[in-house]
Design an enzyme around this catalytic site. Structure first.
Site, PDB file in Angstrom:
ATOM      1  N   TRP A  99       0.827  -1.212   0.000  1.00  0.00           N
ATOM      2  CA  TRP A  99       0.000   0.000   0.000  1.00  0.00           C
ATOM      3  C   TRP A  99       0.854   1.251   0.000  1.00  0.00           C
ATOM      4  O   TRP A  99       0.594   2.205  -0.729  1.00  0.00           O
ATOM      5  CB  TRP A  99      -0.964   0.016   1.180  1.00  0.00           C
ATOM      6  CG  TRP A  99      -1.958  -1.094   1.130  1.00  0.00           C
ATOM      7  CD1 TRP A  99      -2.155  -2.071   2.072  1.00  0.00           C
ATOM      8  CD2 TRP A  99      -2.919  -1.368   0.080  1.00  0.00           C
ATOM      9  NE1 TRP A  99      -3.162  -2.912   1.660  1.00  0.00           N
ATOM     10  CE2 TRP A  99      -3.638  -2.509   0.455  1.00  0.00           C
ATOM     11  CE3 TRP A  99      -3.211  -0.749  -1.130  1.00  0.00           C
ATOM     12  CZ2 TRP A  99      -4.657  -3.059  -0.333  1.00  0.00           C
ATOM     13  CZ3 TRP A  99      -4.215  -1.287  -1.932  1.00  0.00           C
ATOM     14  CH2 TRP A  99      -4.931  -2.429  -1.527  1.00  0.00           C
ATOM     15  N   ASP A 101      -1.601   7.154   6.006  1.00  0.00           N
ATOM     16  CA  ASP A 101      -2.651   6.212   5.628  1.00  0.00           C
ATOM     17  C   ASP A 101      -2.928   5.363   6.870  1.00  0.00           C
ATOM     18  O   ASP A 101      -2.079   4.589   7.287  1.00  0.00           O
ATOM     19  CB  ASP A 101      -2.153   5.348   4.457  1.00  0.00           C
ATOM     20  CG  ASP A 101      -3.134   4.244   4.067  1.00  0.00           C
ATOM     21  OD1 ASP A 101      -4.175   4.084   4.740  1.00  0.00           O
ATOM     22  OD2 ASP A 101      -2.851   3.527   3.084  1.00  0.00           O
ATOM     23  N   LYS A 140     -11.934  -1.259   7.006  1.00  0.00           N
ATOM     24  CA  LYS A 140     -11.078  -2.063   7.870  1.00  0.00           C
ATOM     25  C   LYS A 140     -11.468  -1.930   9.341  1.00  0.00           C
ATOM     26  O   LYS A 140     -11.257  -2.831  10.109  1.00  0.00           O
ATOM     27  CB  LYS A 140      -9.606  -1.668   7.698  1.00  0.00           C
ATOM     28  CG  LYS A 140      -9.134  -1.616   6.254  1.00  0.00           C
ATOM     29  CD  LYS A 140      -8.754  -2.976   5.694  1.00  0.00           C
ATOM     30  CE  LYS A 140      -8.580  -2.971   4.181  1.00  0.00           C
ATOM     31  NZ  LYS A 140      -7.545  -2.089   3.668  1.00  0.00           N
TER      32      LYS A 140
HETATM   33  C1  LIG Z   1      -6.939  -1.763   2.238  1.00  0.00           C
HETATM   34  C2  LIG Z   1      -5.922  -0.720   2.273  1.00  0.00           C
HETATM   35  C3  LIG Z   1      -5.807   0.248   1.253  1.00  0.00           C
HETATM   36  C4  LIG Z   1      -6.690   0.251   0.031  1.00  0.00           C
HETATM   37  O1  LIG Z   1      -7.971   0.574   0.326  1.00  0.00           O
HETATM   38  P1  LIG Z   1      -9.099   0.688  -0.806  1.00  0.00           P
HETATM   39  O2  LIG Z   1     -10.206   1.379  -0.085  1.00  0.00           O
HETATM   40  O3  LIG Z   1      -9.429  -0.714  -1.217  1.00  0.00           O
HETATM   41  O4  LIG Z   1      -8.562   1.474  -1.940  1.00  0.00           O
HETATM   42  C5  LIG Z   1      -4.854   1.226   1.396  1.00  0.00           C
HETATM   43  N1  LIG Z   1      -4.034   1.256   2.469  1.00  0.00           N
HETATM   44  C6  LIG Z   1      -4.095   0.343   3.448  1.00  0.00           C
HETATM   45  C7  LIG Z   1      -3.165   0.423   4.613  1.00  0.00           C
HETATM   46  C8  LIG Z   1      -5.042  -0.678   3.386  1.00  0.00           C
HETATM   47  O5  LIG Z   1      -5.111  -1.592   4.369  1.00  0.00           O
END
Ligand SMILES: *Cc1c(COP(=O)(O)O)cnc(C)c1O
Length: 357
Positions: free
Chosen positions: A100, A167, A191
């Site tokens: 990511w 993020d 998540k």
């Molecule tokens: C799942 C995830 C993403 C991507 O998320 P999407 O909403 O599917 O684009 C980005 N960063 C992290 C840390 C993630 O766990």
């Protein structure tokens, strides 16, 4: 219904009460007689949902007045581009701690000068790089606080000499965060705070407007800040469920209280991984995530992997197959995952061990 223990990495398990409220609202939203997915987003009933959701974010994370939270579409993956669009002028650095983080860097590198300041790819991202120097002339440093795929986590809000952007897709609301240390915190809801389809972004307001490029309207945080996340039709249903999820979290005692539970759940599972001779953890101990617990079969027992997967499946364990880039197993034990589910997984690992004696 079959008794299952859901350890999916995302979308993941949500509090039952939030799901019940969602089902109710699908039939009758807020006494309007209209399903929530059919209601106009320009009604006072919907405005009340937006206000309550924002207020819960502010309260649970102690968001200071300098910052505002916005709800957007496009997933965390589109935020990778938002970040660069809104904050990259001359140069930005990215801490490359996994897939990511790398994808976030790629989007920025497409727009300007962005590079990896440190990287843990040499050991398949099983640790968080430390002790790197941060040049003072950066527009920002981007970090991924929890690496969902590898089960590593930055446990503390770092002191950073340049604007910090994070993020927090997979550990938001799992631990207290000092929001004032960040210019931007963003993530996908699926998540830890809701269903897929909505993204949160907590923006330091005075950090915006410093880049010289044209920012397309929809990719400009200011558009959404100015309009209270209602510049265009917001993802109403995911926002509704997110609001209910946050209400549940508040009823649990908030982020501080759930953090204690999360630490307890993680300690339980890691203790079993460290004790059980059949398994071994993949992440460096000091960097172990309290949200995503990654482990593999111990050396010499590799050929038992598929057997354990079906053994666990028979006992109701769902979603414990590791990501293809790590292999083995991954149990995602987000806020809504009850302690009992972790205990069930631990019991399952112990039972498997006994069956091999
Ligand atoms: C799942 C995830 C993403 C991507 O998320 P999407 O909403 O599917 O684009 C980005 N960063 C992290 C840390 C993630 O766990």
């Amino acid at each position: 219904m079959k008794k299952v223990h859901v350890f999916n990495a995302g979308p993941c398990i949500l509090p039952q009460v939030a799901i019940d409220k969602a089902v109710e609202a699908l039939k009758d939203f807020s006494g309007t007689g209209i399903p929530v997915i059919c209601v106009s987003h320009r009604t006072k009933e919907w405005e009340a949902v937006m206000d309550e959701c924002r207020a819960l974010w502010r309260e649970l994370l102690h968001i200071p007045d300098t910052h505002e939270v916005v709800f957007l579409g496009g997933g965390a993956s589109l935020q990778f581009l938002y970040v660069a669009m809104n904050f990259l002028e001359k140069k930005a650095a990215y801490l490359d701690t996994g897939v990511w983080a790398h994808k976030a860097l790629k989007e920025a590198a497409g727009l300007g000068d962005a590079y990896a300041i440190a990287c843990s790819k040499d050991r398949n991202y099983t640790y968080i790089p430390k002790g790197f120097d941060i040049p003072a002339d950066l527009d920002y440093l981007h970090i991924t606080t929890n690496n969902t795929i590898y089960g590593t986590e930055i446990h503390e809000d770092m002191d950073c000499p340049v604007p910090l952007i994070a993020d927090m897709s997979s550990d938001i609301m799992s631990r207290p965060v000092d929001v004032s240390k960040y210019d931007l915190i963003y993530g996908g809801a699926q998540k830890n705070v809701g269903p897929a389809g909505v993204v949160f972004a907590i923006v330091r307001k005075d950090a915006l407007g410093r880049v010289s490029r044209y920012i397309p309207t929809m990719l400009d945080y200011r558009t959404h800040l100015d309009k209270g996340s209602m510049f265009n039709t917001p993802p109403v249903f995911p926002i509704f469920v997110m609001k209910e999820t946050l209400k549940w979290l508040k009823a649990q005692g908030g982020v501080e209280a759930i953090w204690e539970v999360n630490k307890k759940k993680a300690a339980l599972l890691y203790a079993e991984i460290d004790r059980n001779p059949l398994f071994v953890g993949t992440a460096e101990k000091e960097d172990r995530s309290i949200m995503n617990v990654c482990f593999v079969m111990a050396p010499g027992y590799e050929d038992l992997q598929d057997e354990f997967l079906s053994f666990a499946k028979e006992r109701g364990m769902v979603g414990i197959k590791g990501h293809r880039s790590v292999g083995g197993f991954r149990a995602s034990i987000y806020n809504a995952c009850p302690v009992e589910d972790v205990e069930a997984l631990v019991a399952c690992m112990q039972e498997f061990e006994k069956s091999k004696r």
